[in-house]
Write an enzyme that holds these catalytic residues in place. Structure first.
Site, mmCIF file in Angstrom:
data_model
loop_
_atom_site.group_PDB
_atom_site.id
_atom_site.type_symbol
_atom_site.label_atom_id
_atom_site.label_comp_id
_atom_site.label_asym_id
_atom_site.label_seq_id
_atom_site.Cartn_x
_atom_site.Cartn_y
_atom_site.Cartn_z
ATOM 1 N N VAL A 155 7.593 -9.087 -0.143
ATOM 2 C CA VAL A 155 6.401 -9.864 0.153
ATOM 3 C C VAL A 155 6.545 -10.593 1.490
ATOM 4 C CG1 VAL A 155 4.801 -11.630 -0.673
ATOM 5 C CG2 VAL A 155 5.962 -10.128 -2.323
ATOM 6 N N ARG B 57 18.730 -14.368 3.673
ATOM 7 C CA ARG B 57 20.119 -14.299 3.261
ATOM 8 C C ARG B 57 20.863 -13.323 4.153
ATOM 9 N NH1 ARG B 57 20.778 -14.345 -3.065
ATOM 10 N NH2 ARG B 57 19.922 -12.250 -2.870
ATOM 11 N N GLU C 121 -1.900 -18.387 -5.291
ATOM 12 C CA GLU C 121 -2.826 -17.294 -5.597
ATOM 13 C C GLU C 121 -2.094 -15.985 -5.891
ATOM 14 O OE1 GLU C 121 -6.536 -17.325 -5.745
ATOM 15 O OE2 GLU C 121 -5.704 -15.633 -6.819
ATOM 16 N N ILE D 283 -5.731 -9.928 -5.990
ATOM 17 C CA ILE D 283 -7.042 -10.277 -6.551
ATOM 18 C C ILE D 283 -7.212 -11.799 -6.524
ATOM 19 C CG2 ILE D 283 -8.572 -10.066 -8.547
ATOM 20 C CD1 ILE D 283 -6.759 -7.783 -9.555
ATOM 21 N N GLY E 58 8.773 3.328 -7.118
ATOM 22 C CA GLY E 58 8.786 1.964 -6.599
ATOM 23 C C GLY E 58 7.874 1.024 -7.383
ATOM 24 N N GLU F 88 11.242 -2.471 -10.801
ATOM 25 C CA GLU F 88 12.455 -2.970 -10.149
ATOM 26 C C GLU F 88 13.681 -2.272 -10.753
ATOM 27 O OE1 GLU F 88 12.512 -6.333 -8.426
ATOM 28 O OE2 GLU F 88 10.326 -6.246 -8.362
ATOM 29 N N LYS G 288 2.479 -15.244 -16.297
ATOM 30 C CA LYS G 288 1.149 -15.261 -15.682
ATOM 31 C C LYS G 288 0.129 -15.869 -16.643
ATOM 32 C CE LYS G 288 2.293 -11.382 -12.690
ATOM 33 N NZ LYS G 288 2.518 -9.923 -12.667
ATOM 34 N N GLY H 260 2.852 -5.368 -4.961
ATOM 35 C CA GLY H 260 3.073 -4.641 -3.713
ATOM 36 C C GLY H 260 3.092 -5.637 -2.568
HETATM 37 N N1 LIG Z 1 6.821 -7.742 -4.968
HETATM 38 C C1 LIG Z 1 5.640 -7.989 -5.506
HETATM 39 O O1 LIG Z 1 4.809 -7.088 -5.597
HETATM 40 C C2 LIG Z 1 5.301 -9.364 -5.997
HETATM 41 C C3 LIG Z 1 4.019 -9.604 -6.524
HETATM 42 C C4 LIG Z 1 3.677 -10.888 -6.944
HETATM 43 C C5 LIG Z 1 4.630 -11.896 -6.874
HETATM 44 N N2 LIG Z 1 5.869 -11.632 -6.383
HETATM 45 C C6 LIG Z 1 6.831 -12.719 -6.319
HETATM 46 O O2 LIG Z 1 7.154 -12.952 -4.964
HETATM 47 C C7 LIG Z 1 8.498 -13.396 -4.843
HETATM 48 C C8 LIG Z 1 9.230 -12.501 -3.874
HETATM 49 O O3 LIG Z 1 9.183 -11.174 -4.357
HETATM 50 P P1 LIG Z 1 9.733 -9.941 -3.497
HETATM 51 O O4 LIG Z 1 9.269 -8.715 -4.197
HETATM 52 O O5 LIG Z 1 9.416 -10.125 -2.077
HETATM 53 O O6 LIG Z 1 11.302 -10.101 -3.726
HETATM 54 P P2 LIG Z 1 12.493 -9.438 -2.855
HETATM 55 O O7 LIG Z 1 12.012 -8.189 -2.230
HETATM 56 O O8 LIG Z 1 13.666 -9.402 -3.747
HETATM 57 O O9 LIG Z 1 12.709 -10.491 -1.702
HETATM 58 C C9 LIG Z 1 13.377 -11.708 -1.870
HETATM 59 C C10 LIG Z 1 14.090 -11.986 -0.571
HETATM 60 O O10 LIG Z 1 14.603 -13.307 -0.612
HETATM 61 C C11 LIG Z 1 15.904 -13.256 -0.069
HETATM 62 N N3 LIG Z 1 16.673 -14.408 -0.592
HETATM 63 C C12 LIG Z 1 17.224 -14.564 -1.802
HETATM 64 N N4 LIG Z 1 17.811 -15.765 -1.888
HETATM 65 C C13 LIG Z 1 17.654 -16.372 -0.693
HETATM 66 C C14 LIG Z 1 18.056 -17.618 -0.142
HETATM 67 N N5 LIG Z 1 18.722 -18.515 -0.868
HETATM 68 N N6 LIG Z 1 17.704 -17.909 1.127
HETATM 69 C C15 LIG Z 1 17.007 -17.029 1.870
HETATM 70 N N7 LIG Z 1 16.598 -15.813 1.398
HETATM 71 C C16 LIG Z 1 16.917 -15.500 0.133
HETATM 72 C C17 LIG Z 1 16.466 -11.944 -0.491
HETATM 73 O O11 LIG Z 1 17.534 -11.595 0.374
HETATM 74 P P3 LIG Z 1 18.468 -10.319 0.097
HETATM 75 O O12 LIG Z 1 17.647 -9.149 0.572
HETATM 76 O O13 LIG Z 1 19.650 -10.554 0.935
HETATM 77 O O14 LIG Z 1 18.727 -10.294 -1.380
HETATM 78 C C18 LIG Z 1 15.273 -11.046 -0.322
HETATM 79 O O15 LIG Z 1 15.150 -10.535 0.965
HETATM 80 C C19 LIG Z 1 9.041 -13.418 -6.253
HETATM 81 O O16 LIG Z 1 8.885 -14.701 -6.808
HETATM 82 C C20 LIG Z 1 8.153 -12.440 -6.986
HETATM 83 O O17 LIG Z 1 8.045 -12.714 -8.377
HETATM 84 C C21 LIG Z 1 6.222 -10.392 -5.950
#
Ligand SMILES: NC(=O)c1ccc[n+]([C@@H]2O[C@H](COP(=O)([O-])OP(=O)(O)OC[C@H]3O[C@@H](n4cnc5c(N)ncnc54)[C@H](OP(=O)(O)O)[C@@H]3O)[C@@H](O)[C@H]2O)c1
Ligand SMILES: NC(=O)c1ccc[n+]([C@@H]2O[C@H](COP(=O)([O-])OP(=O)(O)OC[C@H]3O[C@@H](n4cnc5c(N)ncnc54)[C@H](OP(=O)(O)O)[C@@H]3O)[C@@H](O)[C@H]2O)c1
Lengths: 438, 438
Positions: B14, B45, B129, B136, B187, B190, B205, B304
């Site tokens: 995201v 990180r 949001e 949405i 994809g 997870e 949610k 996504g």
């Molecule tokens: N993906 C979706 O479609 C989606 C939809 C709705 C909501 N969300 C929510 O959005 C959030 C992010 O999701 P995501 O899919 O983007 O997750 P992600 O791809 O796992 O990204 C998380 C990122 O945060 C980094 N990170 C972890 N700990 C950290 C720290 N202490 N300091 C700095 N960076 C750190 C991770 O680094 P590393 O790469 O080194 O691990 C990773 O790059 C979550 O809460 C998820 O529930 C996601």
């Protein structure tokens, strides 16, 4: 608790439900807006009707100027319909420092640009969530929830009357006249149905959607508009046999890179399994395609006193919650010279359904195919539906691949001159706008 | 032009799309928000990954505290996921006078009440949001567009992973394991799928939807939650033959007059022609029933990088546009003692699908019917699907009329003790929530 003081003009279908729901939801609305929203004064034409709605006599006036001139009111809600009087009401209210809420799509389609500029000049707001798709918070989605997106398409069913009539014609195999009669009996069509069935109402809504998404107000006359009055049950049936459904759609599209926006309203053939095809009766549904978010669909009641009042009340809550903020150009379109303009209908590209009634003799199809071929227009299928009477000739339904409107219309003109044609070619556009992942 | 300065923490799926889309839509977003939204600093990180995304080295840090402590930033966007670190980030950011945007539904489900109170105490805003139904603008619709309504129901498909798996199991007749494998390859799931398939993510949610619509945060443990891991392709097939489709739904309902809110997540049988049944693959769709507006449906991509970034960016625009307004309690739920609470699952009323595997001998159905009858539970149909192997006994599928969960479960317990039962009764709830005018 602060109070947010409102003057209401018009107590008809929508106005009376705004009054009613504000009373029954008073506590909730106060909690949610942080102010008590109060209708202090109501202008009506017939006080007798108003008293029946339960409005106390002392709040009534028959002169809307009393509301517009009242220095004690924060906002004016215009719900009388028409254009000339609402224009006076709204421009005067803005000039006198009042915020405005309206559901009046006709007025906005013709004077939206001017009214928005005036609001901005006087640092006032004009909100009109109810003007498109009734209770569905569609304008808010475009302006706020999807604000980060460039819009590639906004298209859908925005007139419940037409959708009801087409649904009855399709499912109940009714004639247009019978379906219209039923729509009136059911309260889904006005006594004077003209504005709805001619497609004009949908065009007004398309103009508003265009203004919010592409930052320019198209002239109403520039919007290609075709109604449903001449849709023939035969074509509904033939199209059905080919797997298509008739819907009156408002279509707004912008192709990446282009500065021209397609904006048009017409009966449209959609595949039966398309998500919009399942929207029946008086419901509305709109697809929005954003360049970041992808496809979204919003579905709900597009008209009726209560759904429309729900939208009017949400506008009042927004006004009550937030003071005017100069840096928050939610309706910034008034000040911006948009880089876009309307694409002439002759330039669009579409698939087509073409029905010809011909004298049944050899060589007919060959002549037609030749004319289309010369214009480089491909035929995807030809059907000769069975009919009981041959008085009108033999129907021939031709589905045509993507073609430029101009060339297709030229071909139709040429075809219409063929000696064996029994009546003018009948043409409908076919849309496949793909909704991802369906 | 003023600038609105943002610190971003987390540059994964995201976060990287927030960064990217903010760059590619910079001019548009500036026009629409009246300020230049700028990501001044990014905490990651793994700086190597960040450089690949195209972020300039000088904006990077590996210490999120640098962002939270930076007095120059207006808002912090938390996109790292998990609970403990985000909790630290968000509470510290609010205490230091920063607005917050997050997509973190897990964090909000567990600490939403506390975080909202903290925001309100410090006169800061927290927007989320993206946390429900991705792109949405659903939370905005609940809080703004439909603000005048009492909500009678909010229900739908809020987890794209589960919907994808169930769609594959249904259309592709796959086993759960195969469908999960495909979802990972595509994809849509997870590496660790637990949170999604267990229903927990949907429950998180549901908690957020409940907070926004009924002004109280249910404890996550109070939300009845059942996942899709043990859904048997046999039941998908049997249900299909009876005209039903399996969907994992989050269901929130309040009956008029009652102070208890149903809130539950479980695989649910829906009639094939229900509008939610046509939502397939990784899409989300939610029905909202408001007491004024009637039924609405919102449909789109629930996850996504891009759709989620679209929602995060809309929150940033809202923060940039409007200063904090004391009288605009958009998130008023933190301060209000709600009058509502969660209804225990034993008290809900539902229709049920009951599958029993029995030894095929006379009298079996009579004994089962007797047990249900004693509890006043009506049978609407009984089917004995054909099977190739009888090792597990003969399946018997019983559809049950509306019954109180408690009595139905008591009956199932009694049935499970019958000597001719070959395995535990399989139970699924059936929903017909009627969408008007479909
Ligand atoms: N993906 C979706 O479609 C989606 C939809 C709705 C909501 N969300 C929510 O959005 C959030 C992010 O999701 P995501 O899919 O983007 O997750 P992600 O791809 O796992 O990204 C998380 C990122 O945060 C980094 N990170 C972890 N700990 C950290 C720290 N202490 N300091 C700095 N960076 C750190 C991770 O680094 P590393 O790469 O080194 O691990 C990773 O790059 C979550 O809460 C998820 O529930 C996601
Ligand atoms: N109805 C819907 O579902 C719907 C949905 C979306 C938008 N809208 C829009 O909402 C607006 C109102 O629609 P509506 O259905 O409520 O119309 P309506 O039922 O015809 O109500 C209009 C009311 O305004 C009154 N009126 C007319 N001129 C007036 C004047 N000069 N001063 C005071 N009152 C005056 C009329 O009085 P009389 O009764 O004496 O004629 C009538 O009661 C229109 O712009 C319409 O396009 C309606």
């Amino acid at each position: 608790m602060n109070s947010f003081k409102v003057g209401l003009i018009g107590l008809g279908n929508v106005g009376s439900r705004v009054w009613h729901n504000l009373l029954t939801h008073k506590e909730l609305l106060t909690k949610k807006s942080g102010k008590t929203i109060e209708i202090k004064k109501i202008a009506v034409r017939s006080p007798q009707k108003a008293l029946k709605v339960g409005v106390p006599q002392e709040r009534l006036t028959t002169d809307w100027k009393e509301i517009v001139d009242d220095p004690d009111l924060d906002a004016v809600v215009e719900l009388i319909g028409g254009i000339d009087v609402p224009y006076e009401i709204i421009t005067q209210a803005l000039q006198k420092g009042k915020d405005v809420v309206t559901a009046n799509k006709a007025l906005l389609a013709f004077h939206g640009h001017e009214i928005a500029s005036l609001a901005s000049k006087h640092k006032r707001r004009i909100l009109f969530e109810a003007s498109v798709a009734g209770g569905i918070p569609l304008l808010q989605a475009i302006q706020d929830g999807l604000v980060a997106n460039r819009f590639l398409m906004i298209s859908g069913i925005v007139n419940g009357t037409c959708n009801y009539i087409l649904t009855e014609m399709t499912n109940g195999r009714m004639s247009y006249a019978d379906a219209l009669k039923k729509a009136k009996e059911m309260g889904y069509a006005e006594a004077d149905e003209k504005l709805d069935v001619s497609g004009e109402d949908s065009a007004h809504k398309a103009a508003i959607l265009c203004a919010l998404s592409y930052r320019f107000w198209p002239k109403v006359g520039e919007i290609y508009t075709e109604g449903i009055e001449s849709v023939d049950p035969f074509d509904i049936q033939y199209a059905g046999e080919l797997g298509y459904v008739f819907k009156l759609l408002a279509i707004i599209k912008k192709h990446q890179g282009s500065k021209e926006v397609e904006i048009r309203v017409h009966p449209t053939l959609l595949k039966k399994d398309h998500i919009l095809s399942s929207v029946s009766g008086s419901f509305n549904a709109v697809i929005i395609k954003g360049d970041i978010v992808g496809d979204q669909l919003f579905y709900g009641r597009g008209a009726g006193g209560d759904p429309t009042a729900s939208a009017v009340l949400s506008d009042l809550v927004e006004l009550a919650r937030y003071p005017y903020v100069e840096c928050a150009p939610r309706l910034f379109f008034a000040d911006t010279e948009s880089e876009y303009k309307v694409m002439p209908i002759s330039e669009i590209v579409s698939r087509y359904y073409l029905r010809l009634n011909v004298v049944d003799k050899p060589g007919v199809l060959a002549s037609i195919a030749e004319i289309l071929g010369k214009k480089n227009i491909g035929i995807s299928s030809v059907v000769q539906p069975e009919v009981s009477s041959f008085a009108q000739g033999v129907p021939l339904v031709i589905m045509v691949h993507d073609a430029k409107e101009k060339f297709f219309q030229e071909a139709c003109l040429e075809i219409s001159r063929l000696p064996f044609l029994k009546c003018k070619p009948i043409v409908y556009r076919v849309e496949d706008f793909h909704v991802q992942g369906e």
